[in-house]
Design a protein around this motif. Structure first.
Motif, PDB file in Angstrom:
ATOM      1  N   SER A 135       0.854  -1.179  -0.034  1.00  0.00           N
ATOM      2  CA  SER A 135      -0.030  -0.106  -0.004  1.00  0.00           C
ATOM      3  C   SER A 135       0.920   1.156  -0.075  1.00  0.00           C
ATOM      4  N   ALA A 136       1.904   1.250   0.805  1.00  0.00           N
ATOM      5  CA  ALA A 136       2.857   2.425   0.936  1.00  0.00           C
ATOM      6  C   ALA A 136       4.176   2.239   1.190  1.00  0.00           C
ATOM      7  N   ILE A 137       4.993   3.127   0.803  1.00  0.00           N
ATOM      8  CA  ILE A 137       6.516   2.915   1.037  1.00  0.00           C
ATOM      9  C   ILE A 137       6.896   4.033   2.245  1.00  0.00           C
ATOM     10  N   GLN A 138       8.024   3.898   2.715  1.00  0.00           N
ATOM     11  CA  GLN A 138       8.651   4.895   3.428  1.00  0.00           C
ATOM     12  C   GLN A 138       9.482   5.836   2.340  1.00  0.00           C
ATOM     13  N   ASN A 139       8.945   7.311   2.560  1.00  0.00           N
ATOM     14  CA  ASN A 139       9.560   8.292   1.812  1.00  0.00           C
ATOM     15  C   ASN A 139      10.715   9.171   2.701  1.00  0.00           C
ATOM     16  N   ARG A 140      12.010   8.911   2.050  1.00  0.00           N
ATOM     17  CA  ARG A 140      12.949   9.748   2.726  1.00  0.00           C
ATOM     18  C   ARG A 140      13.690  10.745   1.862  1.00  0.00           C
ATOM     19  N   PRO A 141      13.429  11.898   1.452  1.00  0.00           N
ATOM     20  CA  PRO A 141      14.145  13.005   0.760  1.00  0.00           C
ATOM     21  C   PRO A 141      15.221  13.676   1.567  1.00  0.00           C
ATOM     22  N   TYR A 142      16.264  13.879   0.956  1.00  0.00           N
ATOM     23  CA  TYR A 142      17.379  14.444   1.580  1.00  0.00           C
ATOM     24  C   TYR A 142      17.271  15.790   1.803  1.00  0.00           C
ATOM     25  N   ASN A 143      17.748  16.476   2.799  1.00  0.00           N
ATOM     26  CA  ASN A 143      17.781  17.938   2.899  1.00  0.00           C
ATOM     27  C   ASN A 143      19.129  18.455   2.099  1.00  0.00           C
ATOM     28  N   ASP A 144      19.550  19.500   2.315  1.00  0.00           N
ATOM     29  CA  ASP A 144      20.881  20.209   1.453  1.00  0.00           C
ATOM     30  C   ASP A 144      22.182  19.530   1.990  1.00  0.00           C
ATOM     31  N   ASP A 145      22.060  19.089   3.355  1.00  0.00           N
ATOM     32  CA  ASP A 145      23.316  18.495   3.726  1.00  0.00           C
ATOM     33  C   ASP A 145      23.287  16.880   3.560  1.00  0.00           C
ATOM     34  N   GLY A 146      22.372  16.330   2.653  1.00  0.00           N
ATOM     35  CA  GLY A 146      22.502  15.046   2.266  1.00  0.00           C
ATOM     36  C   GLY A 146      21.910  14.118   3.338  1.00  0.00           C
ATOM     37  N   VAL A 147      21.176  14.621   4.278  1.00  0.00           N
ATOM     38  CA  VAL A 147      20.510  13.709   5.347  1.00  0.00           C
ATOM     39  C   VAL A 147      18.864  13.619   5.152  1.00  0.00           C
ATOM     40  N   SER A 148      18.371  12.668   5.649  1.00  0.00           N
ATOM     41  CA  SER A 148      16.872  12.524   5.528  1.00  0.00           C
ATOM     42  C   SER A 148      16.186  13.544   6.581  1.00  0.00           C
ATOM     43  N   PHE A 149      15.387  14.138   6.325  1.00  0.00           N
ATOM     44  CA  PHE A 149      14.720  15.246   7.034  1.00  0.00           C
ATOM     45  C   PHE A 149      13.266  14.781   7.456  1.00  0.00           C
ATOM     46  N   GLN A 150      12.875  13.398   6.895  1.00  0.00           N
ATOM     47  CA  GLN A 150      11.384  13.134   7.097  1.00  0.00           C
ATOM     48  C   GLN A 150      11.312  11.615   6.716  1.00  0.00           C
ATOM     49  N   ASP A 151      10.411  10.990   7.326  1.00  0.00           N
ATOM     50  CA  ASP A 151      10.235   9.516   7.038  1.00  0.00           C
ATOM     51  C   ASP A 151       8.864   9.288   7.175  1.00  0.00           C
ATOM     52  N   ASN A 152       8.110   9.573   6.016  1.00  0.00           N
ATOM     53  CA  ASN A 152       6.679   9.328   5.851  1.00  0.00           C
ATOM     54  C   ASN A 152       6.239   8.391   5.047  1.00  0.00           C
ATOM     55  N   PRO A 153       5.216   7.409   5.416  1.00  0.00           N
ATOM     56  CA  PRO A 153       4.582   6.761   4.434  1.00  0.00           C
ATOM     57  C   PRO A 153       3.933   7.470   3.249  1.00  0.00           C
ATOM     58  N   ILE A 154       3.899   6.967   2.159  1.00  0.00           N
ATOM     59  CA  ILE A 154       3.244   7.551   0.986  1.00  0.00           C
ATOM     60  C   ILE A 154       2.939   6.374  -0.115  1.00  0.00           C
ATOM     61  N   TRP A 155       1.747   6.599  -0.587  1.00  0.00           N
ATOM     62  CA  TRP A 155       1.369   5.838  -1.790  1.00  0.00           C
ATOM     63  C   TRP A 155       2.286   5.814  -2.916  1.00  0.00           C
ATOM     64  N   VAL A 156       2.305   4.411  -3.555  1.00  0.00           N
ATOM     65  CA  VAL A 156       3.196   4.214  -4.515  1.00  0.00           C
ATOM     66  C   VAL A 156       2.438   3.632  -5.665  1.00  0.00           C
ATOM     67  N   VAL A 157       2.774   3.634  -6.872  1.00  0.00           N
ATOM     68  CA  VAL A 157       2.194   3.176  -8.177  1.00  0.00           C
ATOM     69  C   VAL A 157       3.217   2.898  -9.133  1.00  0.00           C
ATOM     70  N   VAL A 158       2.998   1.867  -9.938  1.00  0.00           N
ATOM     71  CA  VAL A 158       3.875   1.288 -11.235  1.00  0.00           C
ATOM     72  C   VAL A 158       3.070   1.588 -12.255  1.00  0.00           C
ATOM     73  N   ASN A 159       3.559   2.249 -13.498  1.00  0.00           N
ATOM     74  CA  ASN A 159       3.170   2.289 -14.631  1.00  0.00           C
ATOM     75  C   ASN A 159       4.419   2.226 -15.649  1.00  0.00           C
ATOM     76  N   ASP A 160       4.037   1.131 -16.595  1.00  0.00           N
ATOM     77  CA  ASP A 160       5.080   1.240 -17.752  1.00  0.00           C
ATOM     78  C   ASP A 160       6.567   0.761 -17.055  1.00  0.00           C
ATOM     79  N   LYS A 161       6.528   0.132 -15.968  1.00  0.00           N
ATOM     80  CA  LYS A 161       7.945  -0.489 -15.715  1.00  0.00           C
ATOM     81  C   LYS A 161       8.612   0.709 -14.787  1.00  0.00           C
ATOM     82  N   GLN A 162       7.722   1.633 -14.438  1.00  0.00           N
ATOM     83  CA  GLN A 162       8.548   2.811 -13.659  1.00  0.00           C
ATOM     84  C   GLN A 162       7.552   2.833 -12.538  1.00  0.00           C
TER      85      GLN A 162
END
Length: 122
Positions: free
Chosen positions: A16-43
């Motif tokens: 249903s969801a993955i953990q999403n961890r974008p990086y801040n400007d220092d290259g460290v993740s600033f958040q750890d949120n579940p988020i919906w994910v979908v696949v289309n055309d092998k992407q």
């Protein structure tokens, strides 16, 4: 660009969801949120629920990040999608996978659809 394996794509379709961890400007993740994910055309795709103003969306586009699914962590690049037919196909994928779930109406709205990102392996 590395490609997602068929096994990984199958997993993204099944969960249903993955953990999403974008990086801040220092290259460290600033958040750890579940988020919906979908696949289309092998992407693999995500959408920012607050549109392109979403903090994670902006940081992810700028700095990359990582996602976690089923105990596996992947370093990723967030690629903004501006192709209207690709956005429309991702909207169909969201509607098929999350039909009847809250907040599907928001996730397929125009504002959110224009915050579609394709996840590319780094």
């Amino acid at each position: 660009m590395k490609s997602w394996t068929s096994k990984q794509l199958k997993l993204f379709n099944e969960i249903s969801a993955i953990q999403n961890r974008p990086y801040n400007d220092d290259g460290v993740s600033f958040q750890d949120n579940p988020i919906w994910v979908v696949v289309n055309d092998k992407q693999v795709y995500l959408r920012g629920g607050k549109g392109t103003d979403s903090k994670w969306y902006q940081a992810g586009i700028k700095n990359g990040g990582e996602i976690e699914v089923a105990g596996q962590t992947f370093k990723i690049k967030y690629v903004s999608v501006d192709n209207e037919s690709e956005i429309a196909a991702v909207t169909v994928a969201y509607n098929q996978k999350y039909h009847g779930q809250y907040p599907i109406d928001m996730m397929v709205s125009d504002k959110v659809a224009h915050a579609t990102v394709r996840l590319e392996l780094r």
